[in-house]
Design an enzyme around this catalytic site. Structure first.
Site, PDB file in Angstrom:
ATOM      1  CD  GLN A 276      -2.653   1.435   2.430  1.00  0.00           C
ATOM      2  OE1 GLN A 276      -2.061   1.767   3.451  1.00  0.00           O
ATOM      3  NE2 GLN A 276      -3.965   1.288   2.374  1.00  0.00           N
TER       4      GLN A 276
ATOM      5  CB  CYS B  18      -4.171   7.479   6.259  1.00  0.00           C
ATOM      6  SG  CYS B  18      -3.234   7.906   7.737  1.00  0.00           S
TER       7      CYS B  18
ATOM      8  CE  LYS C 263      -8.112  -0.378   4.849  1.00  0.00           C
ATOM      9  NZ  LYS C 263      -7.813   0.741   5.734  1.00  0.00           N
TER      10      LYS C 263
ATOM     11  CG  ASN D 280     -11.685  -2.180   7.079  1.00  0.00           C
ATOM     12  OD1 ASN D 280     -11.383  -1.004   7.227  1.00  0.00           O
ATOM     13  ND2 ASN D 280     -11.220  -3.128   7.854  1.00  0.00           N
ATOM     14  N   GLY D 281     -14.187  -2.832   8.876  1.00  0.00           N
ATOM     15  CA  GLY D 281     -14.450  -2.072  10.093  1.00  0.00           C
ATOM     16  C   GLY D 281     -15.104  -2.871  11.191  1.00  0.00           C
ATOM     17  CG  ASP D 282     -15.704  -1.360  14.527  1.00  0.00           C
ATOM     18  OD1 ASP D 282     -14.490  -1.080  14.502  1.00  0.00           O
ATOM     19  OD2 ASP D 282     -16.584  -0.577  14.906  1.00  0.00           O
TER      20      ASP D 282
ATOM     21  NE  ARG E 279      -9.534  -1.132  14.994  1.00  0.00           N
ATOM     22  CZ  ARG E 279     -10.434  -0.191  15.212  1.00  0.00           C
ATOM     23  NH1 ARG E 279     -10.227   0.689  16.167  1.00  0.00           N
ATOM     24  NH2 ARG E 279     -11.529  -0.128  14.476  1.00  0.00           N
TER      25      ARG E 279
END
Ligand code: FMN
Length: 363
Positions: free
Chosen positions: A74, A104, A149, A219-221, A244
Site C-alpha cells: 500500500q 488515513c 482503500k 472493513n471495520g470492527d 484490529r
C-alpha cells in the site's frame, strides 16, 4: 462461498488482513497466514519517496518473501508521478497487488493531501489512479491489479465514496475497500454497514452498465467470524478486510472462512496453542528484524494477545486472566525472558488478574 477475484488474481478466500501501521509487519502477516483463511495480506502504508530513496524504515515495512504471498503493497501520497514510481517499485519488489491509501485520517498524511484527504480532491485521486494504472501495467505486463482503500467520505454529511469509487474504477482500480467510517469519525462511533452497502450498490450498478464486475471489500470492527458474516450479509460486499480483530486473534481468518464454507466455527485454540502462536511470531520478528524490534513489539503486542488468553473462569465464574504474564513480558529484558514467561504460562502459571481492557490501537 465465492473466492475473491481482483483483476487477474484469484485469492484463495475473500478475507483480507488490513494494513495497520506499526502492526502488520512481515512476521505478523505470516503468523496470520499460518492459521489459514487469509486471502490477501497487505503491508502497512508505504512512502514512495522512502522506497525509492532506499530508506531503511520503508524497506523494512515493504519486506516480503515467498511465505508472504499473495501480498498487497500500500502506497500513500498525493503526487501522481511519485505514486506511479512507487507503484513500479512495488511491482518489482514482489507486490501481488498495489493499493492506494485514501483512508488515513492522520494529520501528518492528510496535511500533505495524502490518505483520506484525497476524498476531498477527487481530481487528484483520479490522476493518481491513472498514473499508477499505466505504470503498474507497463511494469507487470498487466499482471498486477491496482486497488484502493478509502473511507465513506471526509465529512459525515458527504459520503463521497458512493460516486468516487465508480469514478476511480473508470480510472483503473480493480477492487475498492471501504472502511465504513468517515474521516470525521476517525475510529470512534459505529461502522456504517448501510454506508458500505450504498457503495456496493453504486459500484454494482456502474459496472453492470459497463458489462464487468469489480469487488467491493467491507472493513471495520470485525472481531469474530460471525461479524465477518454479518459484514457480508448486511452490506453485500464481496470480501471482508480485518485489522484490529486479527491483532488479538490471528486465527480469525480461519474461523471466518470456516463459518462461510462449512457453517461452523472451529473450536477456539487452547491457551497452549495461542502461546505457541505468540512464540512463533516473536521468533519470526527476531529472525526478520532484530532483538530491539522484537522486544519493543512484543511488549506492546502482549496487550492485544492477552485479550484472548486466560479466558477460563475460576470457582466464582470470573475470567482467570493473564495479568502476570503481561507484566512479566512488559518488564522482560531479553528474548530469553520473553520465551521463559510464555513457557511458564503454557505450563499453567502467570495467570490471574481477570480480563483487563487492552489499550486500543488507534491512528
Ligand atoms: C493504528 C492503526 C494504523 C492503521 N494504519 C493503516 C494503514 O497503514 N493503512 C490503511 O489503509 N489503514 C490503516 N488503518 C486502518 C485499518 O486498516 C482499518 O481500516 C481500520 O482499523 C478499521 O478496521 P478494523 O476495525 O478491522 O481494524 C490503521 C488503523 C489503525 C488502528
Amino acid at each position: 462461498m465465492a473466492v475473491l477475484k481482483i483483476g487477474g488474481v484469484t485469492l484463495q478466500t475473500n478475507l483480507l488482513l488490513a494494513p495497520i501501521a506499526g502492526y502488520c509487519d512481515l512476521a505478523f502477516r505470516i503468523t496470520c497466514r499460518k492459521w489459514g483463511g487469509v486471502g490477501l495480506a497487505c503491508t502497512d502504508l508505504l512512502s514512495p519517496q522512502g522506497l525509492l530513496r532506499g530508506r531503511a524504515t520503508s524497506l523494512d515495512l515493504a519486506a516480503t518473501n515467498s511465505d508472504d504471498k499473495p501480498v498487497g503493497m500500500q502506497l500513500y501520497g498525493a503526487d501522481p508521478a511519485m505514486m506511479a514510481e512507487g507503484a513500479v517499485w512495488a511491482v518489482e519488489h514482489g507486490a501481488t497487488v498495489v493499493d492506494i491509501n485514501m483512508g488515513c485520517p492522520v494529520d501528518k498524511v492528510t496535511k500533505k493531501d495524502g490518505g483520506s484527504r484525497l476524498l476531498c480532491i477527487p481530481d487528484t485521486a483520479e490522476q493518481i489512479v491513472r498514473a499508477c494504472r499505466d505504470a503498474v501495467d507497463r511494469a507487470s505486463g498487466g499482471r498486477v491489479p491496482l486497488t484502493c482503500k478509502m473511507r465513506l467520505g471526509w465529512f459525515d454529511a458527504e459520503p463521497v465514496a458512493v460516486w468516487l469509487a465508480p469514478r476511480l474504477i473508470d480510472a483503473g482500480v480493480q477492487a475498492v475497500t471501504i472502511h465504513g467510517r468517515t474521516t470525521q469519525q476517525k475510529f470512534s462511533g459505529d461502522v456504517h454497514h448501510d454506508g458500505i452497502n450504498r457503495v456496493v450498490e453504486a459500484v454494482g450498478n456502474h459496472c453492470k452498465a459497463a458489462g464487468f464486475s469489480i469487488p467491493v471489500i467491507g472493513n471495520g470492527d470485525v472481531r469474530s467470524a460471525e461479524e465477518a458474516q454479518a459484514m457480508i450479509s448486511k452490506t453485500g460486499c464481496a470480501g471482508v478486510m480485518i485489522g484490529r480483530g486479527a491483532l488479538a486473534a490471528p486465527w480469525l481468518f480461519r474461523d471466518a472462512w470456516a463459518l462461510q464454507t462449512t457453517g461452523t466455527v472451529p473450536p477456539e485454540p487452547t491457551d497452549a496453542e495461542k502461546i505457541d502462536t505468540i512464540e512463533a511470531y516473536f521468533n519470526l520478528m527476531l529472525h526478520y528484524r532484530d532483538e530491539h524490534y522484537a522486544m519493543v513489539q512484543i511488549r506492546r503486542r502482549i496487550s492485544w494477545f492477552g485479550k484472548k488468553l486466560g479466558r477460563g473462569t475460576n470457582a466464582r465464574s470470573v475470567p482467570v486472566g493473564c495479568k502476570p504474564l503481561k507484566e512479566r513480558i512488559r518488564s522482560a529484558k531479553s528474548p530469553a525472558e520473553v520465551i521463559d514467561a510464555l513457557g511458564l504460562f503454557r505450563d499453567g502459571g502467570l495467570r490471574g488478574g481477570g480480563i483487563e481492557v487492552a489499550e486500543e490501537a488507534t491512528a
